[in-house]
Write a protein that holds these residues in place. Sequence first.
Motif, PDB file in Angstrom:
ATOM      1  N   LEU A  24      74.700  63.503  98.898  1.00 17.63           N
ATOM      2  CA  LEU A  24      75.665  62.469  98.554  1.00 17.63           C
ATOM      3  C   LEU A  24      76.508  62.208  99.795  1.00 17.63           C
ATOM      4  CD1 LEU A  24      76.881  63.869  95.139  1.00 17.63           C
ATOM      5  CD2 LEU A  24      75.379  61.926  95.507  1.00 17.63           C
ATOM      6  N   SER A  25      76.686  60.953 100.112  1.00 14.46           N
ATOM      7  CA  SER A  25      77.450  60.609 101.303  1.00 14.46           C
ATOM      8  C   SER A  25      78.854  61.169 101.187  1.00 14.46           C
ATOM      9  CB  SER A  25      77.514  59.089 101.455  1.00 14.46           C
ATOM     10  OG  SER A  25      78.347  58.729 102.521  1.00 14.46           O
ATOM     11  N   GLN A  26      79.268  61.970 102.153  1.00 14.67           N
ATOM     12  CA  GLN A  26      80.589  62.569 102.128  1.00 14.67           C
ATOM     13  C   GLN A  26      81.542  61.747 102.991  1.00 14.67           C
ATOM     14  OE1 GLN A  26      81.672  65.313 100.342  1.00 14.67           O
ATOM     15  NE2 GLN A  26      79.723  65.003  99.324  1.00 14.67           N
ATOM     16  N   PRO A  27      82.494  61.039 102.365  1.00 13.14           N
ATOM     17  CA  PRO A  27      83.389  60.202 103.124  1.00 13.14           C
ATOM     18  C   PRO A  27      84.489  61.008 103.777  1.00 13.14           C
ATOM     19  CG  PRO A  27      83.981  60.155 100.818  1.00 13.14           C
ATOM     20  CD  PRO A  27      82.765  61.020 100.932  1.00 13.14           C
ATOM     21  N   GLN A  31      88.753  57.460 103.775  1.00 11.94           N
ATOM     22  CA  GLN A  31      87.856  56.611 102.991  1.00 11.94           C
ATOM     23  C   GLN A  31      87.964  56.922 101.504  1.00 11.94           C
ATOM     24  OE1 GLN A  31      84.308  57.748 105.074  1.00 11.94           O
ATOM     25  NE2 GLN A  31      84.125  55.765 106.109  1.00 11.94           N
ATOM     26  N   SER A  32      88.043  58.229 101.197  1.00  9.94           N
ATOM     27  CA  SER A  32      88.150  58.611  99.792  1.00  9.94           C
ATOM     28  C   SER A  32      89.433  58.063  99.186  1.00  9.94           C
ATOM     29  CB  SER A  32      88.119  60.137  99.662  1.00  9.94           C
ATOM     30  OG  SER A  32      86.830  60.631  99.894  1.00  9.94           O
ATOM     31  N   ARG A  62      80.217  54.188  95.220  1.00  9.96           N
ATOM     32  CA  ARG A  62      79.171  54.878  95.963  1.00  9.96           C
ATOM     33  C   ARG A  62      79.742  55.472  97.248  1.00  9.96           C
ATOM     34  NH1 ARG A  62      75.406  55.777  92.206  1.00  9.96           N
ATOM     35  NH2 ARG A  62      74.463  53.845  91.377  1.00  9.96           N
ATOM     36  N   GLY A  63      79.393  56.715  97.495  1.00 16.43           N
ATOM     37  CA  GLY A  63      79.865  57.388  98.700  1.00 16.43           C
ATOM     38  C   GLY A  63      81.163  58.143  98.521  1.00 16.43           C
ATOM     39  N   HIS A  64      81.858  57.910  97.398  1.00 11.94           N
ATOM     40  CA  HIS A  64      83.090  58.653  97.130  1.00 11.94           C
ATOM     41  C   HIS A  64      82.742  60.089  96.764  1.00 11.94           C
ATOM     42  CE1 HIS A  64      86.855  59.854  95.139  1.00 11.94           C
ATOM     43  NE2 HIS A  64      87.433  58.822  95.735  1.00 11.94           N
ATOM     44  N   GLU A  67      81.701  60.442  93.313  1.00 12.00           N
ATOM     45  CA  GLU A  67      80.652  59.524  92.858  1.00 12.00           C
ATOM     46  C   GLU A  67      79.899  60.054  91.637  1.00 12.00           C
ATOM     47  OE1 GLU A  67      76.230  58.107  94.166  1.00 12.00           O
ATOM     48  OE2 GLU A  67      77.687  58.267  95.787  1.00 12.00           O
TER      49      GLU A  67
END
Length: 667
Positions: A24-27, A31-32, A62-64, A67
């Motif tokens: 999972l994209s880790q912001p 960004q979060s 998406r990316g949070h 998520e």
Amino acid sequence: MQFRSILAPTRTFLSILVLAATTLSQPTSAQSNQNDDILLQMKQASQRGDKARLSALLPQARGHILEPWAAYWELKARLQEANPQEVQDFLTRYAGTYQEDRLRNDWLLLLGQRRDWDAFATMHDAYRMRDDGQVRCYAVLVDMLRAGGLPTAAQADEVRRTWYAQRENDDGCATAADRLVSARMMSPNDAWKRARLSVEANRPGAARGAVLIASPDAVPQFDEMNAGAAKYLIKSGPVAGKARREIVVLALIRIAVADPDQAASMLQDRWSTMLSPEERNWIWGVIGKQAASKLSPGAMGYFDNVTKNGDLSDDMLGWKTRAALRMGNWKEVQAATAAMSPEGQQDPTWVYWRARSLQAIGGDDRRAEARRLYETIAGTRGFYEMLALEEIGQRASMPTRPAPLTAEEKRAAANNPSLVRGLYAISMGLRAEGTREWNYATNLHDKGGMDDRALLAAADYACQREVWDRCINTSERTKGVIDAEQRFPMPFHDTVLRKSADIGLDPAYVYGLIRQESRFIMDARSGVGASGLMQVMPATAKWTANKIGMAGFTPSQINDRETNIVIGTSYLKLALDDFDGSMPLAAAAYNAGPGRPRSWRNGPVMEAAIWAENVPFAETRDYVKKVLANTTNYAAIITGKPQSLKARLGRIGPRDAAMPEPNKDLP
């Protein structure tokens, strides 16, 4: 095909958790934070069941880091219409997460309701949490079907226990119970017992479902009884047959819940000779329980009509024990605790009182058995464990601290995706979701996941971030070691000690109460409107502020930490003064209001431990015991010396009428 009862997490499973976090994209934190509002909007949409809004917002989540929650809410909202491939795609994308297993749970429930047993069997083997009773019952059904409809005795016992514990007439266990009764692996009597328990708990829907299984022809009679129990009994003539007798039993149970004396009179005057001994014993057990929970001195007289303790439930036997304790009847305490189920007899509450009864009755053999029982529970983990410790000549003291956590152990906790997501969710206001995610990771301890060292590291991770409820609850899960500083933290140390000293209050008592009230969560708010560390009600805060001369107080100040502590400690001291310095009575007043413990203290003078065990409200009974146990542990930490719980309990009886009531207007 036989399913494994528990799918134990292994190193492979734990590696999946780590992989899930990296896939999972880790912001970044910034960004979060920018997308946190999207998650909060999705939570609100989920609560409303707004499918369109959830689907529209999901791409922005998406990316949070959370998520998985966003995707779970979106799919859960439309799960009834989802196709199996969508579900499988979700499980694959979020493999190893809490949300994966929770959605699997939801899907298994749907498959069970749809009677899609092949798909259920395929899905169930990967189900990790195993915490849903309906799913367990459906799984037994599947095993029965695959074994040619022949369940084992163990499967029948599992369905029976789960069914009895359920509040409503849920499909999974009702269907499994119906099949088991048809297969004669459960009897109609099991269904009638479920009906009895449900009527006593005021759950007519669950009772009706049980009657439908036990005797479908009796459902119209049940409906008539449910419309008016007393009227039904007045109209009823002589009863013949099991089903008719059981409807009479249900009617008498319903009357007993509201008025045990009326039920006793009706049973004695008309129905006793028409019922079986077991049926009479059960009704007398309910009547005795209801009378005991009202602290009626006649409770033991009702229990005396029971000819066989083994016909009573553990709950009835517990109240029989409490009534006998109030009367000082140790032989009845011994007899009632001896008749409990094996599970009931292992409860520290009844281990302790059984040991006390054996000790009081006397004789070398009984005293030796009492000592053995004390030793099985003695320790500092709870109220009765600490009392047992004193019975064998020891007092609560600070346990030896475990070896310091290594950098590697701390790093493993900080890199655990579920723990990270849990704390992040809590930090942004999604406390319920964060708590579930955190508990998912730590609860796997019982299924081969976290050992004691990993739990200590997880607790430390929460402590360092001042998420005190997760710190405490996680540390309490260790079995072989105790870290007292984790289990009994002292945040806001200077403020609590200063305010306690200012009004002559034991700081250990204050900490013991705060730990139970809020787990040191500043923004804690109860369902009835109590706020802050000390869970102060607005009206109580206003009264207390006036009482102590706090000028310019406004309700909004309750959420200020210093003000909350001042108001809370001041009220606790006023309650303590009003109840003659009795910590158990003051704690009960803090939880249930002062009027109730003023009434509950009337009667014979008794040990405070007996009084506390007889508190009618389960929540307050548990609260008083935990506050006093907490207090004793905190005192050991603060003083560095062994402490006595018994000394803090004392004895309780009616107020001396000659003594003034310093705070008779205490709210």
